[in-house]
Design an enzyme around this catalytic site. Structure first.
Site, PDB file in Angstrom:
ATOM      1  N   CYS A   1       0.795  -1.176  -0.032  1.00 15.94           N
ATOM      2  CA  CYS A   1       0.261   0.039   0.069  1.00 15.94           C
ATOM      3  C   CYS A   1       1.033   1.511  -0.495  1.00 15.94           C
ATOM      4  CB  CYS A   1      -1.100   0.119   1.051  1.00 15.94           C
ATOM      5  SG  CYS A   1      -0.007   0.188   2.519  1.00 15.94           S
TER       6      CYS A   1
ATOM      7  N   HIS B   1      -2.455   1.252   6.588  1.00 12.59           N
ATOM      8  CA  HIS B   1      -2.924   1.253   5.735  1.00 12.59           C
ATOM      9  C   HIS B   1      -3.041   2.833   5.038  1.00 12.59           C
ATOM     10  CE1 HIS B   1      -4.407  -0.348   1.903  1.00 12.59           C
ATOM     11  NE2 HIS B   1      -5.890   0.320   1.720  1.00 12.59           N
TER      12      HIS B   1
ATOM     13  N   ASN C   1      -8.299   3.655  -2.554  1.00 19.98           N
ATOM     14  CA  ASN C   1      -8.002   3.216  -2.355  1.00 19.98           C
ATOM     15  C   ASN C   1      -7.145   2.376  -3.430  1.00 19.98           C
ATOM     16  OD1 ASN C   1      -7.014   1.105  -0.518  1.00 19.98           O
ATOM     17  ND2 ASN C   1      -9.241   0.105  -0.009  1.00 19.98           N
TER      18      ASN C   1
END
Ligand SMILES: *[C@@H]1O[C@H](CO)[C@@H](O)[C@H](O)[C@H]1NC(C)=O
Ligand SMILES: *[C@@H]1O[C@H](CO)[C@@H](O)[C@H](O)[C@H]1NC(C)=O
Length: 449
Positions: free
Chosen positions: A165, A336, A358
């Site tokens: 991420c 994240h 995302n």
């Protein structure tokens, strides 16, 4: 075969049409829809049980939506046969750490003591504070960098089963800021960061698919630049680390002494990697938990790198995501990195939101995006109590688990605010620019020992 009536999760409270047409949805349907292949009957049975538990969670949330006044809905997606959150692709661990030998356990070492990454970044930040930042009430009511003309955002990426991420979010932020500064929107290579960023202090995890941080990615790019995606296409999606094979197209070594350790003084010359097209002069790490600065940053500077507690986002389908228990682990455990690309107010529910990109593919959430509930602290009786919590879990890997002398250090609780801790730790690169051939040194000679 167990079949679940889908009636409940036809979702009525939110505007868009998300309902499945079928009245029933089974594990077999899921297997077919997502092309799932399992290696054995045992695995299939295990996945079926996980699916059924997840399916109940999803139904339950949607069913209770009205009563609890949630404005977001959940749905089955490709993660529905995965243990949540253990099998979610994340890739960031908390970075607040404390020396093991600190007897009082009081010392927060959240980032380098230096205020910003470089003098240029510090000067840019001070000027921005003085001349650009305004009260939130004077900012535009909505911002969405996807609609900027010319385009400054690329397609939604998918990190796959790799804890990258941090690399994907850093790449997206860099793509946008290089486009804003130069007018050129590149698709840059997250694989370069996954493979080539060194993480000797184990900041945000063990490096590569095991996690790292924005700081490490940006420090690397300041020194080595970034290559386009096509030069080093993403191959870590299956969860495997891939060697840094960029330099002259032939480098086949795991760790390169060329790459500097994090937070060193910026003393040596830049040494751009072959094929690099763009770089930055530094980056700003904004003060933690400051709503005014984050609003101004995303309104005036461009997309912002943020860190979040995302372990409960897995089945988000749409609407303004919110949590009712904002002080529990699922709401405060930062794990994240994602990109803040704007804000606004949801027409349906009238709830203010943050617009967040995302890295779980475009079919997840709202075309790859999630909207997180946004709360202006000035509207709350007690901001600390009402919108903050403590990220306490020291066990799931603090960012830096080693200090510069190689000693092991332990995570230390930190205060995190905003939905999914979005206000806690926020970044923007500065001085995005193209690398022209004359900036480049002679082709680097590589010694592979
Ligand atoms: C947040 O930032 C603004 C602008 O720099 C500053 O005036 C304000 O005092 C900060 N708020 C907090 C709570 O630190
Ligand atoms: C780098 O590329 C050049 C030109 O293709 C080649 O001559 C040289 O041998 C390469 N160097 C290495 C270390 O592979």
């Amino acid at each position: 075969m167990t079949r679940f009536p889908l009636g409940f999760w036809l979702l009525l409270t939110v505007g868009s049409v998300w309902a499945h047409d079928d009245a029933y949805y089974s594990f077999d349907d899921f297997v077919k829809e997502y092309g799932k292949i399992y290696n054995s009957d045992e695995e299939r049975q295990m996945r079926k049980e996980i699916f059924e538990a997840n399916f109940l969670t999803i139904q339950d949330h949607n069913n209770n939506n009205k009563r609890d006044e949630y404005s977001h809905v959940l749905a089955v997606n490709e993660w529905a046969d995965r243990r949540i959150p253990e099998e979610l692709p994340l890739g960031l661990h908390k970075k607040a750490v404390v020396a093991e030998d600190d007897p009082l356990n009081l010392m927060f070492i959240t980032r380098p003591t230096k205020k910003q990454s470089t003098d240029a970044a510090e000067a840019f930040y001070q000027d921005w504070l003085k001349n650009t930042v305004v009260p939130v009430s004077e900012l535009p009511k909505e911002v969405d960098w996807r609609s900027h003309n010319p385009k400054v955002t690329t397609h939604v990426k998918n990190q796959g089963f790799c804890g990258s991420c941090w690399a994907v979010a850093s790449t997206e932020v860099l793509e946008s800021h290089i486009a804003l500064k130069t007018g050129k929107l590149f698709k840059l290579s997250p694989q370069e960061l996954v493979s080539c960023v060194q993480n000797p202090l184990h900041c945000g995890g063990g490096g590569g698919c095991q996690g790292a941080t924005y700081e490490l990615a940006f420090e690397y790019v300041m020194e080595h630049g970034m290559v386009p995606e096509k030069e080093f296409p993403y191959r870590s999606g299956t969860g495997f680390n891939v060697k840094c094979s960029l330099v002259n197209g032939t480098l086949e070594q795991e760790s390169s002494s060329l790459l500097r350790r994090p937070f060193d003084d910026n003393t040596h010359d830049n040494d751009y990697i072959d094929g690099a097209v763009a770089t930055i002069d530094g980056y700003i790490n904004f003060p933690t938990n400051n709503y005014t600065e984050l609003m101004n940053a995303v309104a005036t500077l461009g997309p912002i790198g943020v860190t979040t507690a995302a372990s409960r986002w897995s089945f988000y389908r749409g609407g303004v995501y919110e949590v009712k228990d904002h002080q529990t682990k699922g709401a405060t455990d930062v794990d994240h990195a994602v990109v803040l690309e704007g804000y606004g107010i949801d027409q349906e529910s009238q709830k203010p939101f943050w617009l967040v990109r995302n890295s779980w593919g475009a079919s997840w959430g709202e075309d790859g995006y999630i909207r997180l509930k946004r709360v202006d602290p000035s509207t709350l009786p007690d901001f600390d109590e009402d919108d903050c919590g403590i990220d306490t879990d020291p066990s799931d890997g603090a960012a830096c688990t080693k200090d510069k002398d190689g000693h092991t250090i332990k995570p230390k609780p930190v205060k995190v605010c905003g939905t999914s801790a979005i206000l806690y730790d926020t970044f923007v690169p500065v001085g995005g620019r193209l690398i022209s051939n004359k900036n480049k040194k002679e082709s680097r000679k590589v010694q592979v020992s």
